[in-house]
Design a protein around this motif. Structure first.
Motif, PDB file in Angstrom:
ATOM      1  N   GLU A   1      14.663  -3.741  14.799  1.00  0.00           N
ATOM      2  CA  GLU A   1      15.523  -3.710  13.614  1.00  0.00           C
ATOM      3  C   GLU A   1      14.696  -3.930  12.345  1.00  0.00           C
ATOM      4  N   LEU A   2      13.784  -4.903  12.384  1.00  0.00           N
ATOM      5  CA  LEU A   2      12.910  -5.168  11.241  1.00  0.00           C
ATOM      6  C   LEU A   2      12.070  -3.933  10.916  1.00  0.00           C
ATOM      7  N   ALA A   3      11.541  -3.298  11.956  1.00  0.00           N
ATOM      8  CA  ALA A   3      10.717  -2.098  11.769  1.00  0.00           C
ATOM      9  C   ALA A   3      11.534  -0.966  11.151  1.00  0.00           C
ATOM     10  N   HIS A   4      12.689  -0.691  11.708  1.00  0.00           N
ATOM     11  CA  HIS A   4      13.519   0.413  11.201  1.00  0.00           C
ATOM     12  C   HIS A   4      13.959   0.182   9.758  1.00  0.00           C
ATOM     13  N   LYS A   5      14.312  -1.047   9.427  1.00  0.00           N
ATOM     14  CA  LYS A   5      14.749  -1.360   8.055  1.00  0.00           C
ATOM     15  C   LYS A   5      13.627  -1.144   7.043  1.00  0.00           C
ATOM     16  N   ASN A   6      12.389  -1.236   7.504  1.00  0.00           N
ATOM     17  CA  ASN A   6      11.260  -1.206   6.580  1.00  0.00           C
ATOM     18  C   ASN A   6      10.355   0.009   6.743  1.00  0.00           C
ATOM     19  N   GLY A   7      10.844   1.042   7.419  1.00  0.00           N
ATOM     20  CA  GLY A   7      10.114   2.301   7.502  1.00  0.00           C
ATOM     21  C   GLY A   7       8.877   2.285   8.381  1.00  0.00           C
ATOM     22  N   VAL A   8       8.795   1.328   9.303  1.00  0.00           N
ATOM     23  CA  VAL A   8       7.668   1.277  10.234  1.00  0.00           C
ATOM     24  C   VAL A   8       7.884   2.333  11.311  1.00  0.00           C
ATOM     25  N   VAL A   9       6.834   3.066  11.640  1.00  0.00           N
ATOM     26  CA  VAL A   9       6.905   4.106  12.660  1.00  0.00           C
ATOM     27  C   VAL A   9       6.751   3.458  14.032  1.00  0.00           C
ATOM     28  N   LEU A  10       7.763   3.599  14.880  1.00  0.00           N
ATOM     29  CA  LEU A  10       7.708   3.114  16.255  1.00  0.00           C
ATOM     30  C   LEU A  10       7.623   4.320  17.183  1.00  0.00           C
TER      31      LEU A  10
ATOM     32  N   LEU B   1       0.866  -1.185   0.000  1.00  0.00           N
ATOM     33  CA  LEU B   1       0.000   0.000   0.000  1.00  0.00           C
ATOM     34  C   LEU B   1       0.899   1.229   0.000  1.00  0.00           C
ATOM     35  N   PRO B   2       1.225   1.771  -1.171  1.00  0.00           N
ATOM     36  CA  PRO B   2       2.219   2.842  -1.241  1.00  0.00           C
ATOM     37  C   PRO B   2       1.839   4.118  -0.496  1.00  0.00           C
ATOM     38  N   ASN B   3       0.563   4.387  -0.306  1.00  0.00           N
ATOM     39  CA  ASN B   3       0.161   5.620   0.372  1.00  0.00           C
ATOM     40  C   ASN B   3      -0.122   5.428   1.855  1.00  0.00           C
ATOM     41  N   TYR B   4       0.217   4.257   2.375  1.00  0.00           N
ATOM     42  CA  TYR B   4      -0.041   3.944   3.783  1.00  0.00           C
ATOM     43  C   TYR B   4       1.254   3.636   4.507  1.00  0.00           C
ATOM     44  N   LYS B   5       1.219   3.855   5.820  1.00  0.00           N
ATOM     45  CA  LYS B   5       2.334   3.480   6.677  1.00  0.00           C
ATOM     46  C   LYS B   5       1.807   2.552   7.767  1.00  0.00           C
ATOM     47  N   LEU B   6       2.735   1.894   8.418  1.00  0.00           N
ATOM     48  CA  LEU B   6       2.433   1.067   9.581  1.00  0.00           C
ATOM     49  C   LEU B   6       3.049   1.740  10.794  1.00  0.00           C
ATOM     50  N   ALA B   7       2.254   1.907  11.844  1.00  0.00           N
ATOM     51  CA  ALA B   7       2.740   2.499  13.093  1.00  0.00           C
ATOM     52  C   ALA B   7       2.478   1.520  14.230  1.00  0.00           C
ATOM     53  N   ILE B   8       3.476   1.334  15.066  1.00  0.00           N
ATOM     54  CA  ILE B   8       3.329   0.466  16.230  1.00  0.00           C
ATOM     55  C   ILE B   8       3.657   1.288  17.468  1.00  0.00           C
TER      56      ILE B   8
END
Length: 188
Positions: free
Chosen positions: A73-82, A50-57
């Motif tokens: 590490e997995l989150a940071h490598k893949n642009g997930v917002v922590l 989903l190019p216009n969406y992000k994942l936030a945890i």
């Protein structure tokens, strides 16, 4: 567990500071432990494309473990917002503006985060474990635990669904719970 209907804050200042946009992110909330399934959520989100969406945890580990470090590490490598551990207005703003809430847990009690997401009227995707099924969400909210394709399709279905969700929060209303407790005391 109980929850009252939450009032969404008008502000988007906090989510904007995280690089998030209203209705353009999937939110998960909880501790960074293996049973929450956040690693599986990240992998499914990436395949969802989903190019216009992000994942936030929102959350963190109580104590760092090999799992919590690998999750970060997995989150940071893949642009997930922590976000780290947050509460109050910041958490309310995250819930209020999410496109949907995801809870991919392998086991839970009655999850308070699920009730919170319901109270903010968010679309929901949760695993089909007994603790989540007891809430009686519409069937499209559930996916089959440990089935990545089922999770991907449930996320896609909910993101694409334009209908606002309707949930029955009456069994989880604190006034209702208090009355039930009082009734038990009166019977004794």
């Amino acid at each position: 567990n109980g929850v009252n209907k939450c009032i969404s804050p008008d502000s988007t200042e906090y989510i904007n500071s995280l690089g998030l946009e209203k209705d353009r992110y999937i939110l998960a909330v909880g501790r960074f432990v293996e049973e929450k399934g956040f690693d599986k959520l990240i992998k499914a989100f990436l395949k969802l494309n989903l190019p216009n969406y992000k994942l936030a945890i929102a959350g963190d580990a109580d104590n760092e473990t090999a799992f919590s470090l690998s999750l970060k590490e997995l989150a940071h490598k893949n642009g997930v917002v922590l976000t780290g551990m947050i509460k109050g207005n910041k958490l309310a703003e995250l819930y209020s503006n999410a496109a949907l809430f995801a809870l991919p847990s392998s086991h839970e009690g009655l999850p308070f985060t699920l009730l919170e997401a319901m109270s903010y009227g968010r679309k929901i995707v949760v695993s089909d474990i007994p603790a989540n099924k007891v809430v009686n969400l519409p069937e499209q909210c559930y996916y089959h635990l440990n089935d990545e394709n089922s999770l991907i399709e449930a996320l896609r279905r909910q993101v694409e669904d334009s209908q606002p969700p309707i949930y029955n929060l009456q069994p989880y209303n604190w006034d209702y719970i208090a009355q039930q407790t009082l009734d038990v005391y009166k019977q004794v």
